[in-house]
Structure formats: C-alpha cells, structure tokens
Scaffold this motif. Structure first.
Motif, PDB file in Angstrom:
ATOM      1  N   ILE A 207     -27.571 -18.184  30.139  1.00 51.72           N
ATOM      2  CA  ILE A 207     -27.406 -18.029  31.503  1.00 51.72           C
ATOM      3  C   ILE A 207     -26.813 -18.718  31.671  1.00 51.72           C
ATOM      4  CG2 ILE A 207     -28.689 -18.277  33.557  1.00 51.72           C
ATOM      5  CD1 ILE A 207     -31.074 -17.514  31.968  1.00 51.72           C
ATOM      6  N   SER A 208     -25.959 -19.516  31.829  1.00 53.90           N
ATOM      7  CA  SER A 208     -24.754 -20.402  32.131  1.00 53.90           C
ATOM      8  C   SER A 208     -23.452 -19.526  31.448  1.00 53.90           C
ATOM      9  CB  SER A 208     -24.466 -22.086  30.914  1.00 53.90           C
ATOM     10  OG  SER A 208     -25.398 -22.834  31.596  1.00 53.90           O
TER      11      SER A 208
ATOM     12  N   LYS B 157     -40.455 -11.823  22.328  1.00 53.45           N
ATOM     13  CA  LYS B 157     -41.038 -10.964  22.763  1.00 53.45           C
ATOM     14  C   LYS B 157     -41.010 -11.553  24.372  1.00 53.45           C
ATOM     15  CE  LYS B 157     -44.247 -13.974  22.550  1.00 53.45           C
ATOM     16  NZ  LYS B 157     -45.246 -14.728  21.518  1.00 53.45           N
ATOM     17  N   ASN B 158     -40.205 -11.652  25.010  1.00 55.12           N
ATOM     18  CA  ASN B 158     -39.774 -11.956  26.563  1.00 55.12           C
ATOM     19  C   ASN B 158     -37.940 -11.528  27.059  1.00 55.12           C
ATOM     20  OD1 ASN B 158     -42.766 -12.191  27.065  1.00 55.12           O
ATOM     21  ND2 ASN B 158     -42.708 -14.381  26.115  1.00 55.12           N
ATOM     22  N   PRO B 159     -38.130 -11.205  26.694  1.00 54.77           N
ATOM     23  CA  PRO B 159     -35.911 -10.642  26.833  1.00 54.77           C
ATOM     24  C   PRO B 159     -35.681 -11.150  28.373  1.00 54.77           C
ATOM     25  CG  PRO B 159     -37.209  -8.638  25.738  1.00 54.77           C
ATOM     26  CD  PRO B 159     -38.427  -9.194  26.116  1.00 54.77           C
ATOM     27  N   VAL B 160     -34.878 -11.634  27.989  1.00 57.95           N
ATOM     28  CA  VAL B 160     -34.506 -12.419  29.022  1.00 57.95           C
ATOM     29  C   VAL B 160     -33.125 -11.003  30.004  1.00 57.95           C
ATOM     30  CG1 VAL B 160     -32.661 -14.197  30.446  1.00 57.95           C
ATOM     31  CG2 VAL B 160     -34.244 -14.884  28.588  1.00 57.95           C
ATOM     32  N   GLU B 161     -32.851 -10.573  31.119  1.00 60.81           N
ATOM     33  CA  GLU B 161     -31.938  -9.903  31.489  1.00 60.81           C
ATOM     34  C   GLU B 161     -30.132 -10.490  31.634  1.00 60.81           C
ATOM     35  OE1 GLU B 161     -30.770  -7.157  35.614  1.00 60.81           O
ATOM     36  OE2 GLU B 161     -33.010  -8.000  35.390  1.00 60.81           O
TER      37      GLU B 161
ATOM     38  N   GLU C 180     -26.458 -14.234  16.568  1.00 60.65           N
ATOM     39  CA  GLU C 180     -24.897 -13.192  17.577  1.00 60.65           C
ATOM     40  C   GLU C 180     -25.815 -12.074  18.248  1.00 60.65           C
ATOM     41  OE1 GLU C 180     -22.716  -9.949  15.570  1.00 60.65           O
ATOM     42  OE2 GLU C 180     -24.531  -8.625  16.021  1.00 60.65           O
ATOM     43  N   VAL C 181     -25.133 -12.850  19.731  1.00 56.97           N
ATOM     44  CA  VAL C 181     -26.082 -12.312  21.066  1.00 56.97           C
ATOM     45  C   VAL C 181     -24.772 -11.577  21.381  1.00 56.97           C
ATOM     46  CG1 VAL C 181     -26.483 -14.510  21.685  1.00 56.97           C
ATOM     47  CG2 VAL C 181     -24.129 -14.241  21.764  1.00 56.97           C
ATOM     48  N   LEU C 182     -25.161 -10.611  22.654  1.00 54.60           N
ATOM     49  CA  LEU C 182     -25.079  -9.530  22.900  1.00 54.60           C
ATOM     50  C   LEU C 182     -24.967  -9.551  24.032  1.00 54.60           C
ATOM     51  CD1 LEU C 182     -25.875  -5.787  21.200  1.00 54.60           C
ATOM     52  CD2 LEU C 182     -23.212  -6.824  21.290  1.00 54.60           C
ATOM     53  N   ILE C 183     -24.414  -9.617  25.279  1.00 57.38           N
ATOM     54  CA  ILE C 183     -24.280 -10.187  26.658  1.00 57.38           C
ATOM     55  C   ILE C 183     -23.310  -8.844  27.833  1.00 57.38           C
ATOM     56  CG2 ILE C 183     -22.960 -11.245  28.141  1.00 57.38           C
ATOM     57  CD1 ILE C 183     -22.766 -13.293  25.931  1.00 57.38           C
ATOM     58  N   ILE C 184     -24.096  -8.405  28.568  1.00 59.53           N
ATOM     59  CA  ILE C 184     -23.591  -7.550  29.367  1.00 59.53           C
ATOM     60  C   ILE C 184     -23.233  -7.924  30.222  1.00 59.53           C
ATOM     61  CG2 ILE C 184     -24.636  -5.096  30.782  1.00 59.53           C
ATOM     62  CD1 ILE C 184     -25.724  -5.449  27.487  1.00 59.53           C
TER      63      ILE C 184
END
Length: 170
Positions: A122-123, A19-23, A39-43
C-alpha cells in the motif's frame, strides 16, 4: 524471532493475501519453496501517470523478519524519483528501524515489526501516486518530476508503462 517463526508469519501473510486479495497488487513466491523471496505484480494506480502499468518487483525478506524490513526491487523498468536506476525502492517504511542518521525520517516513519506485505505494498502504491521529491533515490527522475512533470518525465513514465504491459506475463 526464530527463523521458523519468521517463515510461519510469511506463510500466513501469503495465505491471507491469496484468500483476500488487496486491490492494486498480487503476490506469490518466486521459487515455490522459498518463503523469503516473493514476486509482486503492482498495477499502476488509477489517475496517475503509472495507470495501466503492470510492474513486477521482488521482495527479499531477512531471516529475522519482521524485526527487520525486506528489500524491494522493481524487475520491470520504472522511472520514478523513489526508485533508483537499479530498481531498488527507497521509501521510509523499508528503512531499518530506529533513528535516521541523516535526520530526514522520524523513527515511526521507518520500519516497524507491525508492518506486513500488505502495508508495504500500500505504501509503494501510494509512492507511485505521490512521489517524495525531497529524498530521491533517482536524482534525474526527481529533477524531471519537479521541473518537467508534464514533458520529459511523463514521456519516460509512459514508455515504462507501455513496456510493462508488453512484458507483464513473460
């Protein structure tokens, strides 16, 4: 914490992130029904060697989450001092709660039940921007980062970034 409470907490965190994506990252379930495998995609963070990369990783949560931390493993190849050669992420926030038997970390630096997928990610993004060379999971990457950051280390990271872009959406 029961398994049901744990599953409800994970469902709530996933719903909130959608709902509230984190950059800097996105998250979803590996298998649509298993709340314990994400599964996460990290930019790759801007202004770092990892900029432009799209790195896939898996988070595996214990049934007693949030009392214990998830395990995180990069699926996309990544060259980093705090990621071992198998892709396992080694940062304080993902270490079991309590005293560090080696004395490197304070208890408050380790896993605490207040952490969420957002604080973990974030870490990890911060770790990409600022590796901890003092407690490496990949000794070879740490040595290159300290001694040849703008040479061999930078070349290996650039190769990983290129490969991550090629395989990001497979």
């Amino acid at each position: 914490m029961t398994e049901l409470q744990s599953a409800l907490l994970l469902r709530r965190q996933l719903t909130e992130l959608n709902k509230n994506p984190v950059e800097g990252f996105s998250a979803g379930l590996i298998d649509g029904n298993d709340l314990y495998r994400w599964e996460v995609l990290i930019i790759g963070p801007p202004d770092t060697l990892y900029e432009g990369g799209v790195f896939k990783a898996h988070l595996t949560f214990p049934k007693d989450y949030p009392l214990r931390p998830p395990e995180m493993k990069f699926i996309t190849e990544i060259w980093h001092p705090n990621v071992d050669k198998n892709g396992d992420v080694c940062i304080s926030i993902l270490h079991e709660p309590g005293e560090d038997k080696y004395g490197y970390e304070k208890p408050e630096e380790r896993w605490l039940p207040i952490h969420t997928v957002e604080t973990i990610m974030i870490s990890v993004i911060s770790m990409l921007a600022d590796p901890n060379g003092d407690s490496p999971a990949n000794v070879d990457a740490a040595k290159e980062w300290r001694e040849d950051r703008n040479g061999e280390f930078k070349r290996k990271v650039a190769r990983c970034v290129r490969r991550s872009q090629e395989t990001a959406f497979e």
